[in-house]
Design an enzyme around this catalytic site. Structure first.
Site, PDB file in Angstrom:
ATOM      1  N   CYS A  46       0.809  -1.216   0.000  1.00 58.90           N
ATOM      2  CA  CYS A  46       0.000   0.000   0.000  1.00 58.90           C
ATOM      3  C   CYS A  46       0.847   1.272   0.000  1.00 58.90           C
ATOM      4  O   CYS A  46       0.494   2.267  -0.635  1.00 58.90           O
ATOM      5  CB  CYS A  46      -0.918   0.021   1.221  1.00 58.90           C
ATOM      6  SG  CYS A  46      -1.610  -1.571   1.682  1.00 58.90           S
ATOM      7  N   ASP A  78      -2.933  -3.555   7.887  1.00 61.73           N
ATOM      8  CA  ASP A  78      -4.077  -4.341   8.363  1.00 61.73           C
ATOM      9  C   ASP A  78      -4.033  -5.753   7.785  1.00 61.73           C
ATOM     10  O   ASP A  78      -4.262  -6.736   8.478  1.00 61.73           O
ATOM     11  CB  ASP A  78      -5.387  -3.669   7.949  1.00 61.73           C
ATOM     12  CG  ASP A  78      -5.662  -2.398   8.719  1.00 61.73           C
ATOM     13  OD1 ASP A  78      -4.701  -1.742   9.122  1.00 61.73           O
ATOM     14  OD2 ASP A  78      -6.837  -2.060   8.910  1.00 61.73           O
ATOM     15  N   CYS A 119      -2.136   3.121   3.072  1.00 62.00           N
ATOM     16  CA  CYS A 119      -2.960   2.080   3.692  1.00 62.00           C
ATOM     17  C   CYS A 119      -4.023   2.690   4.605  1.00 62.00           C
ATOM     18  O   CYS A 119      -4.064   3.895   4.828  1.00 62.00           O
ATOM     19  CB  CYS A 119      -2.080   1.101   4.460  1.00 62.00           C
ATOM     20  SG  CYS A 119      -1.255   1.861   5.858  1.00 62.00           S
ATOM     21  N   LYS A 121      -5.103   3.233   7.815  1.00 65.06           N
ATOM     22  CA  LYS A 121      -5.089   4.215   8.899  1.00 65.06           C
ATOM     23  C   LYS A 121      -4.255   5.442   8.578  1.00 65.06           C
ATOM     24  O   LYS A 121      -4.391   6.478   9.228  1.00 65.06           O
ATOM     25  CB  LYS A 121      -4.598   3.573  10.209  1.00 65.06           C
ATOM     26  CG  LYS A 121      -5.374   2.338  10.616  1.00 65.06           C
ATOM     27  CD  LYS A 121      -6.871   2.543  10.612  1.00 65.06           C
ATOM     28  CE  LYS A 121      -7.637   1.249  10.729  1.00 65.06           C
ATOM     29  NZ  LYS A 121      -7.477   0.322   9.608  1.00 65.06           N
ATOM     30  N   CYS A 191      -5.331  -2.198  -1.160  1.00 62.11           N
ATOM     31  CA  CYS A 191      -6.290  -3.254  -1.514  1.00 62.11           C
ATOM     32  C   CYS A 191      -7.319  -2.767  -2.524  1.00 62.11           C
ATOM     33  O   CYS A 191      -7.883  -1.685  -2.391  1.00 62.11           O
ATOM     34  CB  CYS A 191      -6.979  -3.759  -0.262  1.00 62.11           C
ATOM     35  SG  CYS A 191      -5.838  -4.475   0.940  1.00 62.11           S
ATOM     36  N   GLU A 440      -9.840  -5.875  13.429  1.00 64.05           N
ATOM     37  CA  GLU A 440     -10.776  -6.238  12.376  1.00 64.05           C
ATOM     38  C   GLU A 440     -10.953  -7.753  12.350  1.00 64.05           C
ATOM     39  O   GLU A 440     -10.034  -8.495  12.680  1.00 64.05           O
ATOM     40  CB  GLU A 440     -10.267  -5.755  11.014  1.00 64.05           C
ATOM     41  CG  GLU A 440     -10.242  -4.248  10.908  1.00 64.05           C
ATOM     42  CD  GLU A 440      -9.751  -3.757   9.563  1.00 64.05           C
ATOM     43  OE1 GLU A 440      -9.916  -2.564   9.295  1.00 64.05           O
ATOM     44  OE2 GLU A 440      -9.198  -4.570   8.793  1.00 64.05           O
ATOM     45  N   SER A 466     -12.935  -5.413   8.397  1.00 63.55           N
ATOM     46  CA  SER A 466     -12.223  -4.937   7.220  1.00 63.55           C
ATOM     47  C   SER A 466     -13.234  -4.451   6.203  1.00 63.55           C
ATOM     48  O   SER A 466     -14.379  -4.913   6.162  1.00 63.55           O
ATOM     49  CB  SER A 466     -11.390  -6.069   6.623  1.00 63.55           C
ATOM     50  OG  SER A 466     -11.003  -5.760   5.310  1.00 63.55           O
TER      51      SER A 466
END
Length: 549
Positions: A46, A78, A119, A121, A191, A440, A466
């Site tokens: 990411c 994550d 990513c 956060k 993602c 998550e 997630s």
């Protein structure tokens, strides 16, 4: 200039000497000093490519008359930490990212900020810092990963997690699992579905703090470097006009962001993150506002995890401008300023739709008439909870609770195939304080879907999901278990009812009798960052933000 405090006058000669040691000249120091807050790291795809993007941002700042100075902050993956103890660090990192950027920019008296995120956060964390600092600033997202290809169709990390459940159920072999593993993530980028990263990248665009059309350019697209360069130019224009973050992040623009989340079937995490950004911008926003917007916004984008397409497909179809045009025509957006200098409506006026595209539905044919998420309340969640509804899930289930005091215990039960059709899995003590860190549950939800139980099992948790989670899955139950919320008092066999139409989550049990016998479990961490976070963090219904009060 704010930076005059550290660089102007005879007394500041020592500071200038140290700045010159980094390669800056007198001419550089005299210009506005622009912070390039990077979240680059080698630990995940990411953010892996963000150093190169930072160089292009700096080129843009220099070309527009500023002096860029880059620094880095942390990032937690994550996807890599999912279903481990380390995943508790993910939400905690949002606060650390925001705090660290705030501290560096405050301490060094920067004049403007460009935040580069990737990513989950890092996206809200960087913008929380921009809201606190209230400087001329913007955020740019590193972009989505390209989809992988397996047996003739696109795959994402969502398919990887579900393949684990399928392998455990004997539906695919370990060799097939390894084959998917080698193809699901083909390179740099976050993602690929409308999971948390792409959800928040969309939200920041409609919020106006990211330039329209730039976040959605995929990570490895040849147009991404130019987008980064343009962000440097835009930031200097913001500085020259003294346009500050809180002039962009307003009640109206936050509502626009929520609308974009609903219309794309975005991640439940957007509720937490937009509440947190609003708080740092000084804008009153409650979870109930999300419920109102979700109930009145059609789901238009057919995106994974509940739909068919990826973020790259949406970009090719016409992207956020096309989505914005649809939403404007529906009367769901408010015109507001953006960091490009144009208003939101001016930006979306140039929308172009690719012929034959199927990703973004017309208003006359939505996937569903109300948004992709909903806020529920009831005896099990008096302060609210969040459910994601991509348009195909059940909207009602009544069944016996299967109660677990941790994600690990629930995952073990799923692995042993002890969860049966009709069950409602309850996972507690995974909230902001109880985790701490609000893990998550993609390991659990992915395995349930992989075992073929996604259409018959419900899940309720005070933790998070997630953005790749789909099905009748409810998160952010508040109050959480560790503070004595009703979820702490549920027992195996209690009948739980999920009724989306009535916006209710209820349990049939005499909770008052049980409350007298309940005692909170011992704290899982007593020292270090996790203990500090557990002490300072608030309810998920208020964004799970930390506060000294």
């Amino acid at each position: 200039m704010q930076s005059d405090a550290i660089k102007k006058g005879i007394a500041r000669a020592p500071a200038r000497a140290m700045l010159k040691a980094t390669g800056l000249t007198d001419a550089d120091i005299e210009k506005p000093l622009v912070a390039i807050a990077n979240t680059w790291t080698e630990v995940m795809p990411c953010n892996y490519h963000l150093r190169a993007l930072a160089e292009k941002v700096k080129e843009g700042v220099r070309a527009a008359g500023g002096t860029p100075i880059e620094f880095n902050t942390i990032a937690i993956s994550d996807g890599i930490t999912m279903k481990t103890e380390g995943m508790k660090a993910s939400l905690v990192s949002r606060e650390v990212i925001a705090d660290s950027i705030e501290l560096i920019a405050f301490g060094h008296s920067f004049d403007a900020v460009v935040a580069i995120c990737g990513c989950d956060k890092t996206i809200p964390g960087t913008v929380m810092a921009l809201a606190r600092l209230n400087l001329p600033s913007l955020s740019i997202y590193g972009g989505s990963i390209m989809p992988g290809h397996f047996h003739g169709h696109d795959v994402t990390i969502q398919d990887m997690f579900e393949a684990v459940g399928a392998c455990q159920a004997g539906k695919i072999t370990e060799a097939e699992l390894r084959d998917i593993e080698g193809k699901a993530c083909p390179g740099a980028g976050a993602c690929g579905g409308q999971f948390t990263a792409n959800t928040m990248a969309t939200a920041l665009t409609f919020l106006g703090i990211s330039p329209m059309g730039l976040n959605e350019i995929p990570a490895v697209d040849v147009r991404k470097p130019q987008a980064a360069y343009d962000c440097g130019i835009f930031t200097m224009a913001l500085f020259n006009k003294n346009t500050r973050a809180r002039q962009i992040i307003t009640e109206a623009s936050l509502r626009n962001a929520i609308v974009s989340v609903a219309a794309t079937g975005g991640s439940t995490n957007a509720v937490l993150h937009l509440l947190a950004i609003a708080r740092d911008a000084g804008v009153p926003l409650t979870i109930d506002e999300f419920g109102k917007v979700f109930a009145s916004t059609p789901l238009l984008a057919d995106l994974k995890p509940g739909g068919r397409f990826t973020a790259v497909d949406m970009y090719a179809a016409g992207g956020m401008r096309l989505l914005g045009k649809r939403l404007q025509e529906a009367g769901l957006l408010t015109d507001a300023p953006t960091v490009t200098g144009k208003t939101l409506f001016q930006e979306i006026a140039t929308a172009k739709e690719s012929a034959g595209q199927q990703v973004i539905r017309p208003l006359s044919n939505p996937i569903k008439k109300d948004g992709g998420l909903a806020i529920l309340r009831g005896t099990l969640a008096p302060d609210g909870c969040v459910i994601k509804l991509a348009g195909h899930e059940r909207v009602y289930q009544r069944g016996p609770a299967r109660v677990f005091d941790s994600e690990d215990a629930a995952f073990e039960a799923v692995q042993q195939q002890k969860i049966k059709p009709g069950d409602i899995v309850v996972i507690r003590y995974e909230g902001p304080k109880g985790g701490p860190g609000m893990r998550e549950m993609l390991g659990v939800t992915g395995a349930l879907v992989g075992q073929g139980l996604g259409d018959s099992v419900g899940l309720v948790t005070d933790g998070r999901f997630s953005g790749a989670t789909h099905g009748l899955m409810i998160a952010h139950v508040a109050p959480e278990a560790i503070v004595g919320g009703p979820i702490a008092l549920v027992r195996d066999g209690d009948i739980v009812t999920i009724d989306v139409a009535k916006k209710r989550l209820d349990v049939e049990a005499n909770l008052d009798e049980r409350r007298a016998q309940w005692k909170p479990p011992a704290a899982r961490y007593t020292t270090g960052a996790m203990a500090k976070y557990a002490k300072l963090v608030g309810s998920a219904s208020e964004g799970a933000v930390t506060s000294a009060s």
